[in-house]
Design a protein around this motif. Sequence first.
Motif, short mmCIF file in Angstrom:
data_model
loop_
_atom_site.label_atom_id
_atom_site.label_comp_id
_atom_site.label_asym_id
_atom_site.label_seq_id
_atom_site.Cartn_x
_atom_site.Cartn_y
_atom_site.Cartn_z
N ARG A 182 52.87 21.79 18.02
CA ARG A 182 51.68 21.09 18.00
C ARG A 182 50.91 21.07 16.90
NH1 ARG A 182 51.05 23.36 23.50
NH2 ARG A 182 51.60 21.84 25.13
N HIS A 183 50.83 22.28 16.25
CA HIS A 183 49.78 22.60 15.06
C HIS A 183 50.60 21.86 13.94
CE1 HIS A 183 46.97 24.80 12.69
NE2 HIS A 183 47.96 24.98 11.82
N PHE A 184 52.05 21.87 13.65
CA PHE A 184 52.68 21.11 12.62
C PHE A 184 53.18 19.91 12.73
CE2 PHE A 184 52.54 25.83 11.52
CZ PHE A 184 52.05 25.97 10.41
N ARG A 185 52.94 19.43 13.79
CA ARG A 185 53.84 18.45 14.15
C ARG A 185 53.54 17.15 13.15
NH1 ARG A 185 51.99 16.19 19.85
NH2 ARG A 185 53.48 14.26 19.35
N ASP A 186 52.56 16.83 12.51
CA ASP A 186 52.26 15.98 11.40
C ASP A 186 52.71 16.28 10.16
OD1 ASP A 186 50.92 14.28 13.44
OD2 ASP A 186 49.01 15.25 13.02
N ARG A 187 53.24 17.46 9.78
CA ARG A 187 53.66 18.09 8.83
C ARG A 187 55.12 18.27 8.62
NH1 ARG A 187 49.38 22.45 7.73
NH2 ARG A 187 49.17 22.22 10.08
N VAL A 188 55.69 18.78 9.75
CA VAL A 188 57.04 19.37 9.71
C VAL A 188 57.94 18.99 11.02
CG1 VAL A 188 58.44 21.62 9.92
CG2 VAL A 188 56.40 21.43 8.89
N SER A 189 59.00 18.41 10.66
CA SER A 189 59.95 18.00 11.86
C SER A 189 61.28 18.79 11.93
CB SER A 189 60.31 16.55 11.58
OG SER A 189 60.84 16.24 10.48
N LEU A 190 61.37 19.83 11.01
CA LEU A 190 62.70 20.46 10.85
C LEU A 190 62.48 21.97 11.50
CD1 LEU A 190 63.67 19.21 7.39
CD2 LEU A 190 64.54 18.21 9.76
N TYR A 191 63.35 22.28 12.69
CA TYR A 191 62.96 23.47 13.45
C TYR A 191 64.32 23.96 13.31
CZ TYR A 191 58.26 21.88 14.16
OH TYR A 191 56.99 21.43 13.72
#
Length: 468
Positions: free
Chosen positions: A128-137
Amino acid sequence: MKRIGKISPRTSNQIQSSRIGIGFECLDRKMWDDVDEVYDYAVATGAKYARVQTGWSRTELVRGQYDFTWLDRTVDKLLAGSIQPWLNLGYGNMLYTDAPAPDACGWVPLYTEEARTGWRNYIAALVRHFRDRVSLYEVWNEPYSKGFWLPGPPSQSEYVELVKLTAEVIRGILPEAKIIGGNTGTELWFAPCIEEYMKLGLGRYLDVYSYHRYRVMPEIETPEWINFYRAIFKKYGADHLELWQGEAGFPSVTSETEALAGVPMNEEIQARLLLRSLLTDLYLENDYTSYFTISDFKYYYKNGFRNKPNYFGLLTTDTPPRPKKSYDAFRHICTLFDSSTRRDKTTLATMETCNALAEKDRYSFHEKITSSNVVAFERNGRPLIAWWQKVSALKDSSPYPMNLLVWSPDKAFQNPVVIDPLTGEVFEYDFIYEKPDYRVKILDAPLKNYPMLLADREAVLNCISVEE
């Protein structure tokens, strides 16, 4: 041979896209200094991706309270430099496991419902915190290792279970997320582990399978392993998976800890091997290749503090950091091998002895050909050729003179130049151009134990500075 200029490195901001990334691992355990200079150097490399470990133990110090301040700094500074982070999720947490040390390295949150709930909540808060910045996990690191899967021993079924429950949380919040996993290697004992993963359905939960490679000669069996990975994916209905090389690197000092410990290394050898590793992955058409890692480690933190430095970095831990020879070599490859450079399987290149009329020399030279790679790429519609001898980089790199021959049905050379990606120097060599056959012969080209490059000057104009 005439020196005419040098590679003019481009920054990550100046490169639109590529398949090359840099490791930003182990900030979760503060194993190197998180200083601004490191980010400046990273952006100057031209890398487009960075692997970052998220550090559950560093982020959740009080149950249910997540402090992402340190990770925000890393993600935001990388993104500001046009480097896309991909987040490796791990490790454990003393609040939920029996880890004896604060880093909780390897302690898997799978064996109690309390740990599973804590892990799910952490992953949900992070995405939730990084959803607008990171999509690779990426789920966990090297789950096959006894040191990274505790209390152990590693279990293929349990890793698949961890990936499944983690992917469900991620996709429930960010459906377009790309999930990465696997992290196996390129030694024979990995084969049954990989097949078991596929039998258990790991491919259903992943978009990317990542593998790691630590070898003094990176070319050994790598083509066979890439073929194996892709074939095993197809066998089990997972041929949608991208294949990423997620960790590969070399120390610049003979190391006492972890991979390649005891190998006699120095900064020159590290740089040669870096070039060989990256070019191997690029010509074998990995979907992505990463170098481990940006910085040396001041010490090693793995289930407790070990006062042992580690020297895999492109940068030292001096104040300020000092770039090594490998740093410049990495920059040169990032500049020349962005998305404008692709493998070209219709162009052929080979070598011949300079004394082509002497039968003895001609046939003895075959041994050098068979122990070498000669690979064709294309850049901006013109050939770009890489060649090197696959012999020990621990030895002297004195060049062996030979002639390089290139034939292409539709991509002609007009003004060929030879590039040394270790030093960045650009040369003109004597050449013979046979226009009807679109064949060029570079005379007395150097065969070394690291890659050299042949390109048309027009194709690399935005990558080199010419001394008029």
